[in-house]
Scaffold this motif. Structure first.
Motif, short mmCIF file in Angstrom:
data_model
loop_
_atom_site.label_atom_id
_atom_site.label_comp_id
_atom_site.label_asym_id
_atom_site.label_seq_id
_atom_site.Cartn_x
_atom_site.Cartn_y
_atom_site.Cartn_z
N UNK A 35 0.86 -1.20 -0.02
CA UNK A 35 0.21 0.00 -0.10
C UNK A 35 0.89 1.37 0.16
N UNK A 36 0.33 2.32 -0.63
CA UNK A 36 0.98 3.70 -0.80
C UNK A 36 1.08 4.06 -2.32
N UNK A 37 1.01 5.24 -2.43
CA UNK A 37 1.07 5.81 -3.75
C UNK A 37 2.15 6.44 -4.39
N UNK A 38 3.21 6.38 -3.66
CA UNK A 38 4.41 7.04 -4.06
C UNK A 38 5.03 6.61 -5.31
N UNK A 39 4.77 5.14 -5.58
CA UNK A 39 5.42 4.50 -6.64
C UNK A 39 4.50 4.70 -7.76
N UNK A 40 3.20 4.82 -7.42
CA UNK A 40 2.02 4.64 -8.49
C UNK A 40 2.06 5.91 -9.34
N UNK A 41 2.02 6.97 -8.52
CA UNK A 41 1.86 8.40 -8.86
C UNK A 41 2.67 8.77 -10.02
N UNK A 42 4.12 8.52 -10.09
CA UNK A 42 4.64 9.06 -11.19
C UNK A 42 4.57 7.98 -12.59
N UNK A 43 4.03 6.85 -12.37
CA UNK A 43 3.73 5.95 -13.51
C UNK A 43 2.44 6.84 -13.97
N UNK A 120 1.42 0.48 -19.71
CA UNK A 120 1.83 0.90 -18.20
C UNK A 120 3.23 0.17 -17.93
N UNK A 121 3.53 -1.15 -18.56
CA UNK A 121 4.91 -1.42 -18.42
C UNK A 121 5.98 -0.58 -18.86
N UNK A 122 5.69 0.00 -20.08
CA UNK A 122 6.79 0.73 -20.59
C UNK A 122 6.82 2.15 -19.64
N UNK A 123 5.82 2.62 -19.14
CA UNK A 123 5.95 3.74 -18.18
C UNK A 123 6.57 3.26 -16.92
N UNK A 124 6.17 2.30 -16.29
CA UNK A 124 6.89 1.72 -15.18
C UNK A 124 8.57 1.73 -15.49
N UNK A 125 8.83 0.99 -16.31
CA UNK A 125 10.30 1.04 -16.53
C UNK A 125 11.07 2.24 -16.99
N UNK A 126 10.35 3.26 -17.63
CA UNK A 126 10.78 4.69 -17.85
C UNK A 126 11.02 5.32 -16.40
N UNK A 127 10.01 4.97 -15.60
CA UNK A 127 10.27 5.62 -14.32
C UNK A 127 10.73 5.02 -13.44
N UNK A 132 3.00 -3.40 -8.10
CA UNK A 132 2.25 -4.59 -7.52
C UNK A 132 1.40 -5.02 -8.69
N UNK A 133 0.98 -6.52 -8.72
CA UNK A 133 -0.27 -6.77 -9.69
C UNK A 133 -1.30 -5.84 -9.63
N UNK A 134 -1.84 -5.53 -8.46
CA UNK A 134 -2.97 -4.79 -8.36
C UNK A 134 -2.81 -3.24 -9.15
N UNK A 135 -1.67 -2.61 -8.44
CA UNK A 135 -1.34 -1.33 -9.02
C UNK A 135 -1.07 -1.29 -10.61
N UNK A 136 -0.54 -2.32 -11.07
CA UNK A 136 -0.18 -2.56 -12.55
C UNK A 136 -1.80 -2.72 -13.36
N UNK A 137 -2.64 -3.31 -12.88
CA UNK A 137 -3.81 -3.63 -13.40
C UNK A 137 -4.92 -2.56 -13.43
N UNK A 138 -4.89 -1.96 -12.27
CA UNK A 138 -5.55 -0.70 -11.92
C UNK A 138 -5.41 0.51 -12.95
N UNK A 139 -3.88 0.71 -13.00
CA UNK A 139 -3.50 1.69 -13.82
C UNK A 139 -4.08 1.35 -15.31
N UNK A 140 -4.03 -0.08 -15.75
CA UNK A 140 -4.21 -0.33 -16.99
C UNK A 140 -5.90 0.12 -17.14
N UNK A 141 -6.60 -0.18 -16.31
CA UNK A 141 -7.89 0.14 -16.30
C UNK A 141 -8.48 1.48 -16.52
#
Length: 455
Positions: A35-43, A120-127, A132-141
């Motif tokens: 849990x936490x938004x610090x890794x998710x927000x940049x992506x 999402x994967x490309x943006x994750x690697x760029x950042x 996590x699985x839930x973070x990846x899939x939620x961003x995709x949605x």
């Protein structure tokens, strides 16, 4: 960073299947829940989804311990019936992942999901971040909804609220269905701590629908902090049964007699309150049409399958079981009455057979206690371990059950598929088979019935 996916990316290629993508995303982060938004927000910012949600989009965010799925389903169906292009995000799924991401009621395709996962994967690697699985899939949605230019987004919070990835999106309308003890390892072991986490979805000057009579002080403090306009059940709106086919909803402005939906009236009333408090143009005709058509698999889901009666419900904590029992008792009375007039009226009395399994981190003892102290004629229990990392073992389930029922009533199986076939084989046409305990229990039971071409 220690995650090898950053230094040596092994992303699926453009020809990979949805299953390959889902498997990959399960493996690229150190924990399933982080849990936490610090890794998710940049992506999210790299993908543009935060800004997209602010552009001509109305967002409902729904948090709470129980009832989120039903509430989001009703909100989405009403918005869709009124002509809005409506995005619906829910989790977890029962049978296929695509259930989580819908536009105008239709699951998005594998191809749409795969394209979003790739971005999402490309943006994750760029950042240079792990997700996590839930973070990846939620961003995709969220990316899918943005690219589809949906008018309304209806978002179900996965866990808590304040630190859940859904909370990167600012809602225009917040709903908290209720607050009870659940997910204590992440949210706390008391309603004040849990309430503070769930009230983390509030923003300044928005409205909140609060769907429970009791409100923790922590939620009221968040309401005061954000100057939220709160509509609370029992104070600002209410509902009551009229007859088998209709119910009544009331608030300070309207009283409506409406068709009874296939979902909980409590959750339906919360959803209707959210819609009515919004600026969206949703008239009575759209509301009635939505209530006559809305459904959600696994939520008090009563079906006749292969000459057997089944009730699927995802109740997985004490409060969820209370919701289930409140609806099950009148259903059982009607079921018995129907069977007494059916062709097998001279057969043995109808009984309830329970197909049951839970996750190990849930309060199994309290759930079993509530199910067994109601006086319902549960004649047999069929238990097995769910195929999931956090599943309770069959032995653990059995050890709890025998404290409440006779050992001879409990039948143990290695897998839920076998338990599903067994309960089907020993039940009689007049019986009711209740399947509950977890989303995964429902999903595996339905998959077993599908595999046997029964459902």
């Amino acid at each position: 960073m220690s995650d090898t996916s950053l230094s040596n990316p092994n992303s699926p290629n453009e020809n990979a299947s949805l299953t390959e993508w889902l498997d990959y995303m399960q493996q690229i982060h150190v924990s399933a829940i982080d849990m936490g938004l610090s890794r998710v927000l940049p992506v999210a910012e790299a993908l543009g989804v935060v800004q997209s949600a602010k552009d001509d989009t109305y967002v409902f965010t729904v948090a709470g311990t129980n009832g989120k799925g039903s509430t989001t389903a009703v909100i989405a169906q009403m918005c869709q019936a009124a002509g809005y292009k409506t995005a619906l995000y829910q989790s977890p799924h029962l049978s296929v992942f695509n259930e989580r991401v819908r536009i105008n009621g239709e699951m998005v395709s594998d191809q749409v999901l795969i394209a979003a996962f790739s971005k999402v994967e490309a943006a994750r690697l760029q950042c240079e971040l792990t997700l996590s699985f839930f973070e990846m899939t939620t961003l995709a949605a969220l990316l899918i909804f943005a690219e589809a230019d949906c008018d309304v987004w209806v978002l179900e919070v996965g866990l808590g609220g304040r630190l859940d990835v859904v909370n990167i999106i600012d809602p225009d309308m917040a709903v908290i269905t209720n607050i009870a003890i659940d997910h204590v390892d992440w949210l706390g072991d008391n309603v004040e701590d849990i309430g503070a986490e769930k009230a983390g979805i509030l923003r300044d000057d928005i409205s909140l629908i609060y769907g429970a009579i009791e409100m923790p002080d922590s939620v009221q403090q968040a309401i005061d902090k954000h100057q939220t306009n709160c509509y609370q059940v029992g104070q600002d709106f209410s509902h009551r049964d009229i007859d088998a086919g209709t119910w009544q909803y009331s608030n300070a402005a309207v009283t409506m007699q409406l068709p009874r939906p296939a979902l909980s009236l409590t959750n339906t009333a919360n959803a209707l309150s959210a819609v009515l408090a919004s600026p969206l143009n949703i008239d009575t005709d759209a509301i009635e049409a939505a209530l006559q058509t809305v459904k959600l698999a696994g939520r008090f889901d009563y079906r006749e399958i292969d000459n057997r009666y089944w009730l699927f419900d995802v109740a997985h904590n004490e409060q969820g079981v209370e919701f289930l029992l409140a609806q099950l008792l009148p259903l059982w009375e009607q079921h018995v009455a129907d069977q007494n007039t059916a062709e097998h009226a001279d057969s043995a009395p109808a009984t309830i057979k329970m197909l049951f399994s839970m996750l190990a981190d849930k309060d199994i003892e309290k759930v079993v206690q509530r199910l067994t102290e109601t006086g319902l004629p549960i004649s047999e229990w069929f238990i097995a371990e769910i195929d999931y990392p956090r599943a309770a073992s069959t032995e653990h389930l059995q050890g709890i059950l025998v404290n409440h029922v006779d050992d001879a009533q409990v039948h143990e199986f290695e897998r839920l598929q076998s338990a599903t076939y067994a309960v089907r084989a020993v039940s009689q046409p007049q019986d009711l088979i209740v399947v509950c305990g977890s989303f995964h229990t429902i999903g595996e039971a339905l998959s077993a019935l599908d595999a046997d071409n029964l459902s």
